[in-house]
Write an enzyme that holds these catalytic residues in place. Structure first.
Site, PDB file in Angstrom:
ATOM      1  N   LYS A 221     -11.235  -2.412  -5.110  1.00 38.30           N
ATOM      2  CA  LYS A 221     -12.231  -1.378  -5.401  1.00 38.30           C
ATOM      3  C   LYS A 221     -11.612  -0.002  -5.622  1.00 38.30           C
ATOM      4  CE  LYS A 221     -13.876  -2.162  -0.835  1.00 38.30           C
ATOM      5  NZ  LYS A 221     -12.679  -2.157  -0.016  1.00 38.30           N
TER       6      LYS A 221
ATOM      7  N   LYS B  84      -4.616  -8.655  -7.334  1.00 40.49           N
ATOM      8  CA  LYS B  84      -6.024  -8.897  -6.985  1.00 40.49           C
ATOM      9  C   LYS B  84      -6.903  -7.729  -7.426  1.00 40.49           C
ATOM     10  CE  LYS B  84      -6.709  -6.989  -2.411  1.00 40.49           C
ATOM     11  NZ  LYS B  84      -7.640  -6.985  -1.326  1.00 40.49           N
TER      12      LYS B  84
ATOM     13  N   LYS C 274       0.839  -1.213   0.000  1.00 39.40           N
ATOM     14  CA  LYS C 274       0.000   0.000   0.000  1.00 39.40           C
ATOM     15  C   LYS C 274       0.864   1.250   0.000  1.00 39.40           C
ATOM     16  CE  LYS C 274      -4.530  -1.521   1.098  1.00 39.40           C
ATOM     17  NZ  LYS C 274      -5.858  -1.201   1.560  1.00 39.40           N
TER      18      LYS C 274
END
Ligand code: AQP
Length: 343
Positions: free
Chosen positions: A211, A208, A126
Protein backbone atom coordinates in the site's frame (compact mmCIF):
# COMPACT_ATOMS: atom_id res chain seq x y z
CA UNK A 1 -20.77 0.17 29.88
CA UNK A 2 -22.61 -3.07 29.31
CA UNK A 3 -20.51 -6.09 30.26
CA UNK A 4 -20.44 -8.36 27.25
CA UNK A 5 -20.28 -12.09 27.16
CA UNK A 6 -16.51 -12.31 27.02
CA UNK A 7 -15.20 -15.35 25.23
CA UNK A 8 -11.97 -14.71 27.11
CA UNK A 9 -12.02 -16.83 30.25
CA UNK A 10 -14.04 -20.02 29.94
CA UNK A 11 -12.37 -23.23 31.18
CA UNK A 12 -9.50 -24.24 28.89
CA UNK A 13 -11.37 -27.23 27.46
CA UNK A 14 -14.21 -25.01 26.19
CA UNK A 15 -12.07 -22.12 25.08
CA UNK A 16 -11.91 -21.40 21.39
CA UNK A 17 -8.43 -21.02 20.03
CA UNK A 18 -7.36 -17.41 19.97
CA UNK A 19 -6.17 -15.57 16.90
CA UNK A 20 -4.36 -12.26 16.75
CA UNK A 21 -3.64 -10.42 13.54
CA UNK A 22 -3.08 -6.85 12.49
CA UNK A 23 -2.77 -4.42 9.65
CA UNK A 24 -0.85 -1.17 9.50
CA UNK A 25 -2.77 2.01 8.65
CA UNK A 26 0.13 3.03 6.42
CA UNK A 27 -2.10 3.74 3.43
CA UNK A 28 -5.33 2.55 1.88
CA UNK A 29 -5.27 -1.25 1.96
CA UNK A 30 -4.59 -2.96 -1.34
CA UNK A 31 -6.17 -5.88 -3.07
CA UNK A 32 -3.14 -7.79 -1.72
CA UNK A 33 -4.03 -6.96 1.88
CA UNK A 34 -7.61 -7.96 1.12
CA UNK A 35 -6.88 -11.28 -0.57
CA UNK A 36 -3.95 -12.23 1.66
CA UNK A 37 -5.35 -11.16 5.00
CA UNK A 38 -8.59 -9.21 5.49
CA UNK A 39 -11.10 -11.46 3.75
CA UNK A 40 -9.75 -14.48 5.64
CA UNK A 41 -10.34 -12.72 8.93
CA UNK A 42 -14.07 -12.70 8.24
CA UNK A 43 -13.99 -16.47 7.69
CA UNK A 44 -12.41 -17.06 11.10
CA UNK A 45 -14.78 -15.08 13.28
CA UNK A 46 -17.14 -17.92 14.21
CA UNK A 47 -14.59 -20.62 14.80
CA UNK A 48 -12.01 -18.64 16.75
CA UNK A 49 -11.73 -16.00 19.40
CA UNK A 50 -10.32 -13.24 17.17
CA UNK A 51 -8.57 -9.99 17.92
CA UNK A 52 -7.77 -7.71 14.99
CA UNK A 53 -5.57 -4.75 15.60
CA UNK A 54 -4.92 -1.66 13.53
CA UNK A 55 -1.16 -1.56 13.99
CA UNK A 56 -0.62 2.17 14.23
CA UNK A 57 2.48 1.85 16.44
CA UNK A 58 4.08 -0.22 13.70
CA UNK A 59 3.09 2.31 11.06
CA UNK A 60 5.37 5.00 12.52
CA UNK A 61 8.51 2.97 11.82
CA UNK A 62 8.10 4.82 8.51
CA UNK A 63 7.53 8.60 8.63
CA UNK A 64 3.78 9.39 8.60
CA UNK A 65 2.01 12.71 8.19
CA UNK A 66 -0.09 13.14 11.38
CA UNK A 67 -3.43 14.12 9.78
CA UNK A 68 -3.06 11.40 7.19
CA UNK A 69 -2.20 8.74 9.76
CA UNK A 70 -5.33 9.64 11.75
CA UNK A 71 -7.51 9.57 8.62
CA UNK A 72 -6.02 6.29 7.41
CA UNK A 73 -6.55 4.69 10.82
CA UNK A 74 -10.26 5.54 10.82
CA UNK A 75 -10.47 4.51 7.18
CA UNK A 76 -8.95 1.14 8.06
CA UNK A 77 -11.44 0.56 10.87
CA UNK A 78 -14.31 1.46 8.53
CA UNK A 79 -12.95 -1.00 5.98
CA UNK A 80 -12.71 -3.80 8.53
CA UNK A 81 -16.38 -3.20 9.29
CA UNK A 82 -17.18 -2.88 5.58
CA UNK A 83 -15.72 -6.30 4.79
CA UNK A 84 -18.18 -7.64 7.33
CA UNK A 85 -16.19 -8.11 10.52
CA UNK A 86 -18.66 -8.12 13.38
CA UNK A 87 -17.32 -6.00 16.28
CA UNK A 88 -19.30 -8.11 18.74
CA UNK A 89 -17.59 -11.31 17.65
CA UNK A 90 -14.16 -9.82 16.99
CA UNK A 91 -12.18 -7.43 19.13
CA UNK A 92 -11.31 -4.53 16.81
CA UNK A 93 -8.90 -1.98 18.24
CA UNK A 94 -6.12 0.50 17.64
CA UNK A 95 -2.80 -0.81 18.93
CA UNK A 96 -1.87 2.60 20.41
CA UNK A 97 -5.01 2.55 22.58
CA UNK A 98 -3.72 -0.47 24.48
CA UNK A 99 -0.65 0.87 26.26
CA UNK A 100 0.46 -2.62 27.24
CA UNK A 101 1.84 -3.13 23.69
CA UNK A 102 4.54 -0.51 24.12
CA UNK A 103 5.36 -1.76 27.63
CA UNK A 104 5.57 -5.38 26.60
CA UNK A 105 7.70 -4.32 23.64
CA UNK A 106 10.23 -2.82 26.05
CA UNK A 107 10.34 -5.88 28.27
CA UNK A 108 10.87 -8.18 25.31
CA UNK A 109 13.57 -5.91 23.85
CA UNK A 110 15.63 -6.72 26.91
CA UNK A 111 15.41 -10.43 26.12
CA UNK A 112 16.21 -10.18 22.41
CA UNK A 113 19.66 -10.10 20.89
CA UNK A 114 20.99 -7.66 18.32
CA UNK A 115 22.19 -10.57 16.21
CA UNK A 116 18.68 -12.00 16.02
CA UNK A 117 17.22 -8.71 14.81
CA UNK A 118 20.04 -8.19 12.31
CA UNK A 119 18.97 -11.34 10.49
CA UNK A 120 15.43 -10.12 9.78
CA UNK A 121 15.03 -9.84 6.03
CA UNK A 122 12.15 -7.37 6.28
CA UNK A 123 14.45 -4.95 8.13
CA UNK A 124 16.93 -5.24 5.32
CA UNK A 125 14.19 -4.67 2.70
CA UNK A 126 12.53 -1.79 4.52
CA UNK A 127 15.79 -0.05 5.38
CA UNK A 128 16.75 -0.21 1.70
CA UNK A 129 13.36 1.30 0.82
CA UNK A 130 13.63 4.06 3.47
CA UNK A 131 17.37 4.69 3.51
CA UNK A 132 16.88 8.22 4.89
CA UNK A 133 15.10 6.96 8.01
CA UNK A 134 16.60 3.73 9.32
CA UNK A 135 15.34 4.15 12.86
CA UNK A 136 15.63 1.86 15.88
CA UNK A 137 11.87 1.17 15.71
CA UNK A 138 12.31 -0.35 12.27
CA UNK A 139 15.07 -2.52 13.68
CA UNK A 140 13.14 -3.78 16.71
CA UNK A 141 9.71 -3.92 15.03
CA UNK A 142 9.62 -7.75 15.22
CA UNK A 143 9.96 -7.47 19.02
CA UNK A 144 6.94 -5.17 19.21
CA UNK A 145 5.13 -7.67 17.00
CA UNK A 146 6.14 -10.53 19.29
CA UNK A 147 4.63 -8.58 22.18
CA UNK A 148 1.41 -8.00 20.19
CA UNK A 149 0.95 -11.74 19.83
CA UNK A 150 2.14 -12.83 23.28
CA UNK A 151 0.07 -10.26 25.19
CA UNK A 152 -3.07 -12.07 24.10
CA UNK A 153 -1.69 -15.59 24.63
CA UNK A 154 -2.65 -16.14 20.98
CA UNK A 155 -2.64 -19.76 19.85
CA UNK A 156 -2.64 -18.98 16.17
CA UNK A 157 -1.31 -16.18 14.02
CA UNK A 158 -2.33 -15.99 10.36
CA UNK A 159 0.90 -15.20 8.59
CA UNK A 160 1.88 -14.70 5.02
CA UNK A 161 5.23 -15.97 3.74
CA UNK A 162 6.73 -12.53 4.40
CA UNK A 163 5.98 -12.83 8.13
CA UNK A 164 7.14 -16.36 8.98
CA UNK A 165 10.55 -15.14 10.14
CA UNK A 166 8.86 -12.74 12.57
CA UNK A 167 6.66 -15.48 13.96
CA UNK A 168 9.75 -17.64 14.48
CA UNK A 169 11.51 -14.94 16.46
CA UNK A 170 8.33 -14.44 18.50
CA UNK A 171 8.35 -18.12 19.36
CA UNK A 172 12.05 -17.96 20.26
CA UNK A 173 11.57 -14.99 22.57
CA UNK A 174 8.53 -16.61 24.24
CA UNK A 175 10.39 -19.89 24.73
CA UNK A 176 13.34 -17.99 26.23
CA UNK A 177 11.16 -16.20 28.76
CA UNK A 178 9.25 -19.35 29.60
CA UNK A 179 12.55 -21.12 30.27
CA UNK A 180 13.66 -18.32 32.59
CA UNK A 181 10.38 -17.69 34.38
CA UNK A 182 8.09 -20.62 33.48
CA UNK A 183 4.62 -20.42 32.03
CA UNK A 184 4.50 -16.76 31.03
CA UNK A 185 3.43 -17.12 27.44
CA UNK A 186 1.49 -19.40 25.12
CA UNK A 187 3.75 -20.37 22.24
CA UNK A 188 1.89 -19.35 19.07
CA UNK A 189 1.64 -21.38 15.90
CA UNK A 190 1.44 -20.05 12.37
CA UNK A 191 -1.92 -20.40 10.71
CA UNK A 192 -2.33 -20.67 6.96
CA UNK A 193 -5.81 -19.70 5.85
CA UNK A 194 -7.46 -21.97 3.30
CA UNK A 195 -7.55 -19.25 0.72
CA UNK A 196 -4.80 -16.76 0.31
CA UNK A 197 -2.39 -15.64 -2.28
CA UNK A 198 0.59 -13.42 -2.51
CA UNK A 199 -0.45 -10.59 -4.77
CA UNK A 200 2.37 -8.93 -6.63
CA UNK A 201 2.96 -5.34 -7.74
CA UNK A 202 1.33 -4.45 -11.06
CA UNK A 203 4.43 -2.58 -12.18
CA UNK A 204 7.13 -4.81 -10.68
CA UNK A 205 5.52 -8.26 -10.43
CA UNK A 206 8.53 -9.87 -8.79
CA UNK A 207 7.79 -7.76 -5.68
CA UNK A 208 4.69 -7.95 -3.53
CA UNK A 209 1.91 -5.40 -3.89
CA UNK A 210 2.24 -2.83 -1.07
CA UNK A 211 0.00 0.00 0.00
CA UNK A 212 2.92 2.40 0.42
CA UNK A 213 4.20 1.90 -3.13
CA UNK A 214 3.49 4.34 -5.97
CA UNK A 215 -0.19 4.43 -7.05
CA UNK A 216 0.11 2.47 -10.28
CA UNK A 217 1.67 -0.53 -8.50
CA UNK A 218 -1.42 -1.47 -6.53
CA UNK A 219 -5.20 -1.71 -6.65
CA UNK A 220 -6.59 0.10 -3.62
CA UNK A 221 -9.73 -1.28 -2.02
CA UNK A 222 -11.35 2.11 -2.54
CA UNK A 223 -10.29 2.58 -6.16
CA UNK A 224 -13.12 3.54 -8.53
CA UNK A 225 -13.95 1.19 -11.45
CA UNK A 226 -12.22 3.61 -13.84
CA UNK A 227 -9.06 3.64 -11.77
CA UNK A 228 -9.08 -0.16 -11.48
CA UNK A 229 -9.46 -0.44 -15.28
CA UNK A 230 -6.67 2.06 -15.94
CA UNK A 231 -4.26 0.38 -13.50
CA UNK A 232 -4.80 -3.09 -14.96
CA UNK A 233 -4.52 -1.72 -18.48
CA UNK A 234 -1.08 -0.37 -17.57
CA UNK A 235 -0.03 -3.49 -15.64
CA UNK A 236 3.24 -5.01 -16.79
CA UNK A 237 2.90 -8.21 -18.86
CA UNK A 238 5.38 -9.49 -21.45
CA UNK A 239 5.80 -9.70 -25.19
CA UNK A 240 5.05 -13.35 -25.99
CA UNK A 241 1.25 -12.87 -25.89
CA UNK A 242 0.58 -16.32 -24.43
CA UNK A 243 -1.64 -16.75 -21.38
CA UNK A 244 0.02 -19.28 -19.14
CA UNK A 245 0.76 -19.54 -15.40
CA UNK A 246 4.52 -19.32 -15.02
CA UNK A 247 5.51 -16.98 -12.17
CA UNK A 248 9.22 -17.35 -12.88
CA UNK A 249 9.18 -16.41 -16.57
CA UNK A 250 5.85 -14.60 -16.84
CA UNK A 251 5.40 -12.88 -13.47
CA UNK A 252 3.02 -10.15 -14.69
CA UNK A 253 0.59 -12.45 -16.48
CA UNK A 254 0.79 -15.02 -13.67
CA UNK A 255 -0.04 -12.35 -11.12
CA UNK A 256 -3.17 -11.31 -13.05
CA UNK A 257 -4.17 -14.96 -13.32
CA UNK A 258 -3.74 -15.58 -9.59
CA UNK A 259 -5.70 -12.46 -8.70
CA UNK A 260 -8.50 -13.67 -10.94
CA UNK A 261 -8.46 -17.15 -9.38
CA UNK A 262 -8.42 -15.68 -5.88
CA UNK A 263 -11.41 -13.48 -6.65
CA UNK A 264 -13.55 -15.96 -8.56
CA UNK A 265 -12.59 -19.17 -6.77
CA UNK A 266 -11.86 -20.80 -10.13
CA UNK A 267 -8.92 -23.20 -10.36
CA UNK A 268 -5.88 -22.07 -12.30
CA UNK A 269 -6.22 -24.98 -14.68
CA UNK A 270 -9.78 -24.19 -15.72
CA UNK A 271 -9.11 -20.47 -15.88
CA UNK A 272 -6.14 -20.90 -18.20
CA UNK A 273 -8.15 -23.34 -20.33
CA UNK A 274 -11.02 -20.85 -20.60
CA UNK A 275 -8.63 -18.17 -21.81
CA UNK A 276 -7.03 -20.29 -24.51
CA UNK A 277 -6.66 -18.39 -27.77
CA UNK A 278 -7.45 -15.08 -26.07
CA UNK A 279 -5.16 -12.09 -25.61
CA UNK A 280 -3.83 -10.10 -22.64
CA UNK A 281 -6.57 -7.54 -23.24
CA UNK A 282 -9.20 -10.22 -22.47
CA UNK A 283 -7.35 -11.29 -19.34
CA UNK A 284 -7.12 -7.68 -18.17
CA UNK A 285 -10.83 -7.13 -18.84
CA UNK A 286 -11.73 -10.25 -16.88
CA UNK A 287 -9.59 -9.33 -13.89
CA UNK A 288 -10.95 -5.75 -13.98
CA UNK A 289 -14.52 -7.02 -13.93
CA UNK A 290 -13.87 -9.45 -11.05
CA UNK A 291 -12.10 -6.76 -9.04
CA UNK A 292 -14.81 -4.16 -9.56
CA UNK A 293 -17.49 -6.70 -8.58
CA UNK A 294 -15.59 -7.64 -5.42
CA UNK A 295 -14.94 -4.07 -4.35
CA UNK A 296 -18.37 -2.64 -5.09
CA UNK A 297 -20.26 -3.90 -2.00
CA UNK A 298 -17.27 -3.16 0.25
CA UNK A 299 -17.12 0.41 -1.02
CA UNK A 300 -20.85 0.88 -0.51
CA UNK A 301 -20.68 -0.28 3.10
CA UNK A 302 -17.50 1.71 3.68
CA UNK A 303 -19.41 4.87 2.73
CA UNK A 304 -21.88 4.23 5.53
CA UNK A 305 -19.28 3.55 8.24
CA UNK A 306 -16.78 6.31 7.52
CA UNK A 307 -19.50 8.94 7.91
CA UNK A 308 -20.58 7.64 11.31
CA UNK A 309 -17.89 8.93 13.65
CA UNK A 310 -19.89 8.17 16.79
CA UNK A 311 -20.28 4.53 15.83
CA UNK A 312 -16.61 4.18 14.92
CA UNK A 313 -15.68 5.68 18.27
CA UNK A 314 -17.90 3.24 20.13
CA UNK A 315 -16.31 0.33 18.26
CA UNK A 316 -12.69 1.30 18.87
CA UNK A 317 -13.27 2.35 22.49
CA UNK A 318 -14.94 -0.88 23.37
CA UNK A 319 -12.35 -2.85 21.39
CA UNK A 320 -9.55 -1.21 23.36
CA UNK A 321 -11.23 -1.98 26.67
CA UNK A 322 -11.72 -5.63 25.80
CA UNK A 323 -8.18 -5.97 24.44
CA UNK A 324 -6.68 -4.13 27.38
CA UNK A 325 -8.28 -6.46 29.93
CA UNK A 326 -6.55 -9.45 28.37
CA UNK A 327 -3.29 -7.63 27.70
CA UNK A 328 -3.05 -6.38 31.28
CA UNK A 329 -3.31 -9.88 32.69
CA UNK A 330 -0.34 -11.03 30.65
CA UNK A 331 1.71 -7.90 31.23
CA UNK A 332 1.19 -8.02 35.02
CA UNK A 333 2.09 -11.68 35.10
CA UNK A 334 5.27 -11.10 33.08
CA UNK A 335 6.29 -8.10 35.21
CA UNK A 336 5.75 -10.02 38.43
CA UNK A 337 7.80 -12.95 37.19
CA UNK A 338 10.62 -10.68 36.01
CA UNK A 339 10.76 -9.14 39.49
CA UNK A 340 9.04 -5.76 39.45
CA UNK A 341 7.25 -4.66 42.62
CA UNK A 342 3.49 -5.07 42.17
CA UNK A 343 1.44 -1.83 41.88
N1 AQP B 1 0.74 -8.28 -1.62
C1 AQP B 1 0.21 -9.00 -0.64
N2 AQP B 1 -0.34 -10.21 -0.90
C2 AQP B 1 -0.91 -10.95 0.09
N3 AQP B 1 -0.96 -10.54 1.38
C3 AQP B 1 -0.43 -9.35 1.69
N4 AQP B 1 -0.32 -8.65 2.85
C4 AQP B 1 0.30 -7.48 2.62
N5 AQP B 1 0.61 -7.38 1.30
C5 AQP B 1 0.18 -8.52 0.71
C6 AQP B 1 -0.82 -9.13 4.14
O1 AQP B 1 -1.62 -8.09 4.70
C7 AQP B 1 -1.52 -8.13 6.13
C8 AQP B 1 -1.37 -6.76 6.68
O2 AQP B 1 -0.16 -6.21 6.26
P1 AQP B 1 0.45 -4.93 6.96
O3 AQP B 1 -0.27 -3.72 6.52
O4 AQP B 1 0.48 -5.10 8.43
O5 AQP B 1 1.95 -4.91 6.52
P2 AQP B 1 2.63 -5.22 5.17
O6 AQP B 1 2.71 -6.69 4.96
O7 AQP B 1 3.92 -4.46 5.20
O8 AQP B 1 1.63 -4.62 4.10
P3 AQP B 1 1.95 -3.58 2.97
O9 AQP B 1 0.69 -3.34 2.22
O10 AQP B 1 3.15 -4.01 2.21
O11 AQP B 1 2.24 -2.28 3.84
P4 AQP B 1 3.43 -1.24 3.75
O12 AQP B 1 3.46 -0.76 2.33
O13 AQP B 1 3.07 -0.18 4.72
O14 AQP B 1 4.68 -1.96 4.15
C9 AQP B 1 -0.37 -9.08 6.46
O15 AQP B 1 -0.93 -10.30 6.94
C10 AQP B 1 0.33 -9.31 5.15
O16 AQP B 1 0.91 -10.61 5.07
Amino acid sequence: MEQRNEPMNPPAAERKKRILSGIQPSGTPTLGNYIGAMRNWKLLEDQYDCLYMIADLHAITVRQEPAKLRAQSLQMLSLLLAIGLDPEKNVLFFQSHVHQHAEMGWLLNCFTYMGEMSRMTQFKDKSAKHADNINCGLFTYPVLMAGDILLYQANLVPVGADQTQHLEICRDIATRLNALYSGVFTIPEGYSPKIGARVMSLQDPKRKMSKSDPEDCFIGILDTPDTVRRKYRRAVTDSDAQIRFDPENKPGVSNLLSILCALTGETMESLVASLEGKGYGDLKNAVTEATVETLKPIQERFGQFIGDKAYLESVYREGAQRASRIAERTLSKAMKKIGFVAK
